[in-house]
Design a protein around this motif. Structure first.
Motif, PDB file in Angstrom:
ATOM      1  N   THR A   1      78.914   6.593 -52.349  1.00  0.00           N
ATOM      2  CA  THR A   1      79.820   6.253 -53.437  1.00  0.00           C
ATOM      3  C   THR A   1      81.196   6.006 -52.848  1.00  0.00           C
ATOM      4  O   THR A   1      81.597   6.652 -51.873  1.00  0.00           O
ATOM      5  CB  THR A   1      79.868   7.365 -54.504  1.00  0.00           C
ATOM      6  N   TRP A   2      81.920   5.032 -53.443  1.00  0.00           N
ATOM      7  CA  TRP A   2      83.207   4.635 -52.863  1.00  0.00           C
ATOM      8  C   TRP A   2      84.121   4.141 -53.978  1.00  0.00           C
ATOM      9  O   TRP A   2      83.762   3.243 -54.744  1.00  0.00           O
ATOM     10  CB  TRP A   2      82.997   3.525 -51.836  1.00  0.00           C
ATOM     11  N   ASN A   3      85.308   4.724 -54.048  1.00  0.00           N
ATOM     12  CA  ASN A   3      86.385   4.200 -54.885  1.00  0.00           C
ATOM     13  C   ASN A   3      87.093   3.132 -54.061  1.00  0.00           C
ATOM     14  O   ASN A   3      87.766   3.442 -53.072  1.00  0.00           O
ATOM     15  CB  ASN A   3      87.361   5.319 -55.268  1.00  0.00           C
TER      16      ASN A   3
ATOM     17  N   THR B   1      83.372   2.497 -57.718  1.00  0.00           N
ATOM     18  CA  THR B   1      84.311   2.671 -58.819  1.00  0.00           C
ATOM     19  C   THR B   1      85.572   1.857 -58.569  1.00  0.00           C
ATOM     20  O   THR B   1      85.815   1.384 -57.462  1.00  0.00           O
ATOM     21  CB  THR B   1      84.688   4.157 -59.016  1.00  0.00           C
TER      22      THR B   1
ATOM     23  N   HIS C   1      84.110   7.739 -63.007  1.00  0.00           N
ATOM     24  CA  HIS C   1      85.472   7.857 -62.492  1.00  0.00           C
ATOM     25  C   HIS C   1      86.238   8.713 -63.491  1.00  0.00           C
ATOM     26  O   HIS C   1      86.639   8.243 -64.559  1.00  0.00           O
ATOM     27  CB  HIS C   1      86.124   6.488 -62.337  1.00  0.00           C
TER      28      HIS C   1
ATOM     29  N   ASP D   1      84.294   9.210 -58.223  1.00  0.00           N
ATOM     30  CA  ASP D   1      85.608   9.803 -57.969  1.00  0.00           C
ATOM     31  C   ASP D   1      85.892  10.759 -59.118  1.00  0.00           C
ATOM     32  O   ASP D   1      86.120  10.336 -60.247  1.00  0.00           O
ATOM     33  CB  ASP D   1      86.672   8.706 -57.885  1.00  0.00           C
TER      34      ASP D   1
ATOM     35  N   THR E   1      88.735  13.436 -49.027  1.00  0.00           N
ATOM     36  CA  THR E   1      88.352  12.020 -49.085  1.00  0.00           C
ATOM     37  C   THR E   1      89.502  11.071 -49.393  1.00  0.00           C
ATOM     38  O   THR E   1      89.344   9.857 -49.263  1.00  0.00           O
ATOM     39  CB  THR E   1      87.258  11.805 -50.144  1.00  0.00           C
ATOM     40  N   THR E   2      90.647  11.577 -49.841  1.00  0.00           N
ATOM     41  CA  THR E   2      91.767  10.677 -50.115  1.00  0.00           C
ATOM     42  C   THR E   2      92.665  10.610 -48.884  1.00  0.00           C
ATOM     43  O   THR E   2      93.003  11.632 -48.292  1.00  0.00           O
ATOM     44  CB  THR E   2      92.583  11.137 -51.330  1.00  0.00           C
TER      45      THR E   2
ATOM     46  N   TYR F   1      88.037  14.584 -53.616  1.00  0.00           N
ATOM     47  CA  TYR F   1      87.811  14.091 -54.974  1.00  0.00           C
ATOM     48  C   TYR F   1      86.488  13.337 -55.121  1.00  0.00           C
ATOM     49  O   TYR F   1      85.913  13.304 -56.204  1.00  0.00           O
ATOM     50  CB  TYR F   1      88.950  13.153 -55.383  1.00  0.00           C
ATOM     51  N   ASP F   2      86.021  12.700 -54.064  1.00  0.00           N
ATOM     52  CA  ASP F   2      84.829  11.850 -54.141  1.00  0.00           C
ATOM     53  C   ASP F   2      83.603  12.659 -53.720  1.00  0.00           C
ATOM     54  O   ASP F   2      83.652  13.396 -52.742  1.00  0.00           O
ATOM     55  CB  ASP F   2      85.001  10.633 -53.236  1.00  0.00           C
TER      56      ASP F   2
ATOM     57  N   HIS G   1      90.728   5.732 -50.612  1.00  0.00           N
ATOM     58  CA  HIS G   1      89.657   6.728 -50.647  1.00  0.00           C
ATOM     59  C   HIS G   1      88.652   6.428 -49.556  1.00  0.00           C
ATOM     60  O   HIS G   1      88.315   5.261 -49.302  1.00  0.00           O
ATOM     61  CB  HIS G   1      88.915   6.699 -51.988  1.00  0.00           C
TER      62      HIS G   1
END
Length: 353
Positions: free
Chosen positions: A28-30, A58, A147, A185, A212-213, A225-226, A263
């Protein structure tokens, strides 16, 4: 080629055999406003995305950008990829979409692509759900991409986090006997008390340490957060990690935030799958190219959103409150007190007024 399934009808199928464990990697990836005119390097995004078989994305702002990413992946890997994107979700003028992106040789979409109807209006951005199967084994996984709203404090995020327990139960009804993953996220670390309801339902976070940020300092990360919350004891989780992509791409954090994302992606491996995240070779990125300063009186909403403490909603508020004679004028914006304005000023990203 891209596939767009909006509000597809859901069929609850009873009596299916218990799901086993396939061999796939799920990430998963923002992607920080994928599709805005923000200088994002889709080729660099693709280099990282090729490392997993199935992605929940997201902050998708334009489906065409997902199509571009899909094409880039096909050129890079020599394999066929597919994607599908939700309709836009959000309560205000700011809205975004979710996307699923997968490698056709490994993953196949099966059914149930739908944006959660959210009868109680609990989510600012309703989750997007779908079921996928491992092409080789036939084993399935049910996904929910989400999200969580950032808000002004953690207290604004906890109601949606607690509501994820309802999503978890709903997924059991819609995708019976299929292992579940809620990915995205969450804007909240997995050790917060608000997660207890989901833990009580048997879910566990794939990532429990690290962050992750991307901070502004190379090699340092700020918040965890992720994540991917999965069916503990049912899904055969054989590994998980954070992909610290600036190191793989040979980029500073500043440059990474500017042309890729703020992210880092995370992933989980199922069965015998092995991730394939590798260092970039043979591509030159201009590290010295410094983005122009952000003019409070002239910048677009997407540029204003790059400032610390400023999200999409506050970016629109800043535009509405123009003109500004000094950066201190940002205290007129709801939620931007003196301490947060000081953070913005110390970032050095704002043009002199």
């Amino acid at each position: 080629m891209p596939k767009r399934l909006l509000g597809a009808a859901l069929t609850v199928v009873l009596g299916l055999p218990a799901a086993a464990s396939g061999d796939m990697s799920v990430g998963t990836w923002n992607l920080e406003h994928l599709g805005w005119d923000n200088g994002k390097r889709i080729d660099l995004v693709a280099h990282i995305a090729q490392g997993a078989d199935l992605w929940a994305l997201t902050e998708v702002m334009d489906e065409a950008a997902v199509s571009q990413l899909e094409s880039e992946l096909e050129s890079l890997t020599g394999e066929s990829w597919s994607s599908m994107t939700s309709h836009e979700v959000g309560r205000s003028s700011y809205q975004e979409s979710y996307s699923y992106l997968w490698r056709d040789s490994q993953v196949e979409y099966t059914k149930g692509a739908v944006v959660y109807r959210d009868p109680g209006d609990e989510f600012a951005r309703e989750p997007y759900l779908a079921e996928f199967r491992d092409v080789e084994t036939g084993d399935k996984v049910a996904m929910a991409a989400v999200h969580i709203v950032y808000g002004d404090s953690r207290a604004d995020r906890t109601p949606e986090i607690r509501q994820l327990a309802e999503i978890w139960d709903w997924m059991r009804e819609v995708y019976p006997e299929t292992p579940r993953i809620i990915a995205g996220d969450f804007n909240l670390a997995p050790d917060h008390d608000a997660w207890q309801m989901l833990r009580d339902e048997g879910a566990a976070p794939a990532i429990t340490s690290g962050a992750t940020t991307l901070s502004s300092t190379d090699g340092q990360y700020a918040n965890l957060y992720d994540n991917l919350w999965f069916d503990q004891g049912i899904l055969d989780n054989t590994g998980s990690d954070i992909v610290e992509f600036p190191d793989l791409l040979g980029l500073s954090h500043e440059k990474s935030r500017d042309i890729v994302s703020d992210h880092a992606p995370v992933y989980i491996t199922v069965g015998g799958a092995e991730p394939e995240f590798t260092a970039l070779e043979g591509v030159t990125v201009d590290q010295d190219a410094v983005p122009q300063c952000i003019d409070l009186n002239d910048a677009s909403a997407s540029r204003l959103d790059e400032l610390p403490q400023v999200g999409p909603a506050r970016a629109e508020d800043i535009i509405s409150a123009r003109p500004f004679e000094s950066i201190d004028g940002l205290t007129r914006i709801d939620g931007l007190g003196p301490a947060r304005v000081e953070d913005i000023e110390s970032s050095g990203m704002v043009c002199n007024l």
